[in-house]
Every structure is written in C-alpha cells, then in structure tokens.
Enzyme design. Structure first.
Site, short mmCIF file in Angstrom:
data_model
loop_
_atom_site.label_atom_id
_atom_site.label_comp_id
_atom_site.label_asym_id
_atom_site.label_seq_id
_atom_site.Cartn_x
_atom_site.Cartn_y
_atom_site.Cartn_z
N LYS A 181 -8.09 4.88 -36.04
CA LYS A 181 -8.35 3.76 -35.13
C LYS A 181 -7.21 3.69 -34.12
CE LYS A 181 -7.23 -0.45 -34.43
NZ LYS A 181 -7.36 -0.51 -32.97
N GLU A 221 5.10 1.68 -41.00
CA GLU A 221 6.20 1.92 -40.07
C GLU A 221 6.18 0.77 -39.09
OE1 GLU A 221 8.00 2.46 -37.16
OE2 GLU A 221 7.02 4.33 -36.58
N CYS A 248 9.58 2.14 -31.45
CA CYS A 248 9.97 1.52 -32.71
C CYS A 248 11.44 1.78 -33.01
CB CYS A 248 9.08 2.02 -33.84
SG CYS A 248 8.92 3.80 -33.87
N GLU A 254 12.49 -8.04 -32.66
CA GLU A 254 12.07 -6.88 -31.88
C GLU A 254 11.41 -7.37 -30.59
OE1 GLU A 254 10.20 -2.72 -33.03
OE2 GLU A 254 8.73 -4.30 -33.30
P1 NAI Z 1 -0.21 -4.63 -33.86
O1 NAI Z 1 0.58 -4.35 -35.09
O2 NAI Z 1 -1.09 -5.83 -33.90
O3 NAI Z 1 -1.11 -3.37 -33.47
C1 NAI Z 1 -0.94 -2.07 -33.99
C2 NAI Z 1 -2.28 -1.50 -34.40
O4 NAI Z 1 -2.82 -2.32 -35.45
C3 NAI Z 1 -3.35 -1.51 -33.31
O5 NAI Z 1 -4.16 -0.35 -33.43
C4 NAI Z 1 -4.16 -2.74 -33.63
O6 NAI Z 1 -5.48 -2.69 -33.13
C5 NAI Z 1 -4.16 -2.68 -35.14
N1 NAI Z 1 -4.49 -3.95 -35.80
C6 NAI Z 1 -4.35 -5.21 -35.32
N2 NAI Z 1 -4.79 -6.10 -36.24
C7 NAI Z 1 -5.21 -5.41 -37.31
C8 NAI Z 1 -5.77 -5.76 -38.58
N3 NAI Z 1 -5.98 -7.03 -38.93
N4 NAI Z 1 -6.05 -4.77 -39.46
C9 NAI Z 1 -5.83 -3.48 -39.15
N5 NAI Z 1 -5.34 -3.09 -37.95
C10 NAI Z 1 -5.02 -4.03 -37.04
O7 NAI Z 1 0.84 -4.75 -32.66
P2 NAI Z 1 0.64 -5.31 -31.17
O8 NAI Z 1 0.03 -6.65 -31.22
O9 NAI Z 1 0.00 -4.29 -30.34
O10 NAI Z 1 2.16 -5.44 -30.71
C11 NAI Z 1 2.95 -6.55 -31.16
C12 NAI Z 1 4.36 -6.13 -31.47
O11 NAI Z 1 4.33 -5.20 -32.54
C13 NAI Z 1 5.11 -5.42 -30.37
O12 NAI Z 1 5.70 -6.31 -29.48
C14 NAI Z 1 6.14 -4.67 -31.17
O13 NAI Z 1 7.22 -5.51 -31.47
C15 NAI Z 1 5.41 -4.31 -32.44
N6 NAI Z 1 4.91 -2.93 -32.42
C16 NAI Z 1 5.61 -1.97 -33.09
C17 NAI Z 1 5.23 -0.66 -33.02
C18 NAI Z 1 6.01 0.41 -33.71
O14 NAI Z 1 6.08 1.51 -33.20
N7 NAI Z 1 6.52 0.16 -34.89
C19 NAI Z 1 4.08 -0.22 -32.23
C20 NAI Z 1 3.35 -1.31 -31.62
C21 NAI Z 1 3.77 -2.60 -31.72
#
Ligand code: NAI
Ligand code: MG
Length: 489
Positions: free
Chosen positions: A184, A259, A293, A393
């Site tokens: 996904k 992660e 990250c 973050e």
């Molecule tokens: P998110 O954690 O919500 O999104 C990451 C992935 O999870 C996306 O594919 C999203 O569609 C999916 N997702 C969202 N809700 C879900 C659920 N209930 N069940 C399964 N999958 C789900 O992060 P978002 O909202 O895009 O970004 C928010 C913050 O997260 C950023 O500001 C950053 O601080 C952090 N982040 C960290 C990342 C990393 O590389 N560790 C990457 C992206 C975001």
C-alpha cells in the site's frame, strides 16, 4: 495539469492497481488525484481502493504462495531480483522524474533513490539461495535440522518520503525469502510502486506475487494490516499510525516491523573537523527538505564551535533557493499541503515562545510556483532540551541547535528525546566517538559522516523509533520462519 513544458508529465503514467498480475480499477470505481507538490496541482490519478480491493489482493497473494512461486528455485528467485535491478537502472531517468513529480524531491535525489532501490534488489538477490538452516546435534539416535520457510503474505505500508526506496527495501528481502506481498503506497505518492509491478513482471515474477493497492490509510492500510491472511506487516511512518498498525496486527497475531522516525542528533565536539561537520549537518537536515526519518534535526554542538558552526550554517542555508525538483533546485517543496501546515505549526510555536530564529522561519515564495508547498530552510538557535522543537519530529527543513559544554552532556542531550533512530558524531577522537556509540540510544551511529552506510547496513530504531531491522542481512529475519524437524532413528 501545469502548462509549463519543462515540468511536463511523462507519458504513460500508471492508471491502474496491480492485483494478481492484472491492471485493475477499484471495485468501487473511485479514483484519487496525485499532486505535484511544487505546483500544488494534480498531474495524475489512480484508483482509490477500499477493503474489498484489499481482500482481492490478499487472496491473490495467498494463491500465488501456493502456486508457481513455490515451484521456482531460490536461485531463480535471485535471478528475477537481479533482472529487476537492471530494469530499474534501465528506466531510471523516467522513474526519477516521476518520483520527483510525485513527492517533490530534487531530481538528483530521485536518481540517487533509483540507484538505492536497484541496490536493494541486487543485494537480496544474492541471498535468495543462501538462506539455509542448521543441523542440531542430539546424539546418534536423532537427526534434527531446521528449515527456513517464507512467512507467507507480507503487507508493506509505505510512506511518501522515499516511495520507491521504501518499497524496494521491504519487497526485495520479502521476495528473496519466497514470500508474496501486498503493497500500500502512501496516498500522496502511489506511482513508482505501481510501475515497479511492471518491471517485476518483465523480470519474470509470477502474477500475484507482488500486488499494489492504492488508497488512503484508513480505507486500505487498516483492512490490510487487519487481514487474517497477512503474516507480517512492514510499516514505515508516524508513531501514532505505527501503534494502530501494531494493534491491528496483534488481533491476528501477525509480526510487525515498525520504522517510526526520529529526532536524531548531529553531535559536533570541539575537536571536530569544522568543514566536515558543516557539510554533514546541511545534508542531515536539508536532504528531501528534512522529510527523512533519519534526518539530523538537532545540532548538538560544543560551545567552542557554536558561533562558527552557526555562522557557516546560516550563510550556506541562505543560498539554498527552493524550487521545482525537476529543475534540480537546491531544495524542493514539502510533500503536501498537510505536511506544509504541520511544519508551519511547529515553527509558529517557535515564534510564539520567542525562540531565536537564525534564518528562515516561514513559507518560501518561489516565482512561478505560487501554489507549491515551499518552506524556507530554518535554523533555530539555543533551543532548550524540553522545547517541542527539540522533542518532536517536525519532518521539514527545520534544524534545532542545542549548545553543550562537554562530550558527556552531548550524550545526555542526545538521549533526551522519546526517539532513538540515528545519532551522528563529529570528532577527531575515535575513543570519544566509540564511547558515544556505546552510550547513545540509537539503532545506528554515524561517525564523521552523516548518512554513512547503505543497503548492507542494518537500519531500525529503539524507543519510539520502533523495532525490527531493515536493510542488510538483519532484515531477512522478518521474512522467514524457522521450522525444526527432529527424527528418532
Ligand atoms: P502516516 O504514518 O499516517 O502514513 C504512513 C503510511 O501509513 C501511509 O501509507 C498511510 O496511508 C498509512 N496509514 C495511515 N493510516 C493507517 C492505518 N490506520 N492503518 C494502516 N496504514 C495507515 O504518516 P503521515 O500522516 O503521512 O505523516 C505524519 C508524520 O509522520 C510526518 O510528519 C512524520 O513526522 C511522520 N512520518 C515518518 C516517516 C518515516 O520515514 N519514519 C514517513 C512518513 C511520515
Ligand atoms: Mg503526489
């Protein structure tokens, strides 16, 4: 669509999801736009799937496990992955342009991502026929040995900051070990994971082994992680969503790799090579506009070097003109209006609390790109350890500077966040560096070069940064299970 020719959309963008080897629409027929973050305009659209599509994808991944994929030898699995690496390199210019349009990062970074993605396939290709078990000595009356079996259907929840790299990082070891996968992609950046399906197909991967379902987290990610036929979930993203994913996986006793990002320190001791420390800090915070990250989002500097570091960082930062990623601007936009609002909110807090803003501190105006999500590279000086800008973050081009008076204090400050992904240190004293490596809470430590390492170096977090390891040989352990067979003879 933007009308300016040099930012034109490449032809033949993917229009469909890939399930069971077929290019399909969502059952609901709904679609969603994907936006060029430099213009703020839609340039492509993809299916907007839901739980019914997830069911189809998991079913096809399950069927493929028992089908031709099972009959393919481990060595042939490796050859398929090797061919995939070559195909990624063949198509790297097109894929890099698409990645840049989708997530905004400068073209040179997308080209680097293509090489990294190819590197994952190459690296794990070599492991496909080397995952072998043990024999266990129980004495002359027994034969006991272990089998490495694939765990089954693996789910991969991908973030938007490294769309293709994160997909490759999970998929390559999963396929090397004989699993099937449902991916996904993030709703902001679905395109390269879809194109990868065509390259895997061209490389000889049987249908149904790699499936991609596009859509939003709650509509696709949630049913995928909750699906009883999913055996392992690999997730990269926010702490909050990671916890939700872990709970969903717990309900059907699936394993997870999480992660979850960080607030990683770049420590600069008084004896450091100033030039190297400045270069490393700039790269640590401005790569992909800080949406990394493992970004080094805190500079923890010994007082003797504080003024010199700050002056050089500000001078260099002021030369980083934001612009379109396809023009290979020094700095690209943030990925979305949402991310722009999140970063703006953090920096508004810095203004409210009267923090010293050495440079930046708000949106960046880019001529001709008024709809883009550009944020000025920002340095906040002398940020207190308990300030939210030192703790949370931000995921934007925002560096918090923290001044310390000893190497010991640098370790204490380095550890004073809920995260523990990466820590960097610049010093001429290898003993100090290794003591730092011993005492810092982090999954990886970079000494005298931030982002040192590559596909072969294990990567993951401690504390709120998550658990499990990706990259390197360590990643493989998520993707096989050990069966021990013991016979009385
Ligand atoms: P998110 O954690 O919500 O999104 C990451 C992935 O999870 C996306 O594919 C999203 O569609 C999916 N997702 C969202 N809700 C879900 C659920 N209930 N069940 C399964 N999958 C789900 O992060 P978002 O909202 O895009 O970004 C928010 C913050 O997260 C950023 O500001 C950053 O601080 C952090 N982040 C960290 C990342 C990393 O590389 N560790 C990457 C992206 C975001
Ligand atoms: Mg997009």
């Amino acid at each position: 669509m933007n009308g300016i020719e040099r930012w034109n959309t490449p032809p033949d963008l993917p229009k469909h999801m890939v399930i069971g080897g077929e290019h399909v629409d969502a059952i609901s027929r709904r679609r969603m736009d994907t936006i060029d973050p430099a213009t703020g305009s839609a340039f492509a659209d993809v299916p907007q799937a839901d739980a019914a599509d997830v069911d189809r994808a998991v079913e096809s991944a399950k069927a493929a496990l028992a089908g031709p994929w099972r009959a393919i030898s481990p060595a042939e699995r490796g050859r398929i992955l090797t061919r995939t690496a070559a195909l990624l390199r063949r198509d790297k210019d097109r894929l890099a342009r698409i990645e840049t349009l989708d997530c905004g990062k400068p073209l040179r970074e997308s080209l680097g991502d293509l090489e990294t993605a190819a590197g994952y396939f190459e690296y794990y290709a070599g492991m496909a026929d080397k995952l072998q078990g043990d024999t266990i000595p129980l004495g002359p009356d027994f034969v006991s040995f272990t089998l490495h079996e694939p765990v089954g259907v693996t789910a991969h929840i991908i973030p938007w900051n490294f769309p293709l790299v994160t997909t490759a990082r999970g998929i390559a070891p999963a396929l090397a070990a004989g699993n099937t996968a449902v991916v996904k992609p993030a709703e902001q950046t679905p395109l390269t994971a879809l194109i990868l399906a065509d390259l895997l197909d061209e490389a000889g991967l049987p249908p149904g082994v790699y499936n991609v379902v596009t859509g939003y987290g709650p509509e696709v990610g949630a049913p995928l992680t909750a699906h009883p036929d999913v055996a392992h979930v690999t997730f990269t993203g926010s702490v909050a969503t990671g916890k939700t994913v872990m709970k969903a996986a717990a309900d059907h006793v699936a394993s997870v790799t999480l992660e979850l990002g960080g607030k990683s320190p770049v420590v600069v001791l008084a004896d450091a090579d100033l030039d190297a420390a400045v270069e490393g800090t700039l790269k640590a915070i401005y790569m992909n506009s800080g949406q990394v990250c493992s970004a080094g989002s805190r500079l923890v500097v010994e007082r003797q070097l504080h003024a010199a570091m700050l002056e050089r960082l500000v001078t260099r930062t002021n030369k980083l003109a934001p612009g379109h990623g396809l023009d290979d601007a020094p700095l690209g936009p943030l990925v979305s209006a949402e991310q722009f609002a999140r970063v703006s909110g953090f920096v508004a807090g810095a203004h409210r609390r009267g923090l010293a803003i050495a440079t930046g501190g708000g949106p960046a105006a880019v001529k001709g790109l008024e709809g883009g999500f550009f944020f000025a590279p920002t340095i906040l000086d002398k940020v207190a350890v308990d300030d939210p800008l030192s703790q949370e973050e931000i995921f934007g081009p925002v560096l918090a500077v923290q001044v310390v008076d000893s190497p010991e204090e640098a370790i204490a400050v380095g550890n004073a966040t809920p995260y523990g992904l990466v820590a960097g240190i610049y010093t001429a004293d290898i003993t100090r560096a290794l003591r730092f490596a011993r005492d810092i809470d982090a999954g990886q430590v970079f000494i005298n070069q931030y982002f040192a390492g590559g596909v072969a170096t294990p990567f993951g977090g401690v504390k709120n940064s998550g658990f499990g390891r990706e990259k390197g040989l360590a990643a493989l352990s998520s993707y096989f299970r050990i069966k021990c067979v013991t016979a009385r003879i």
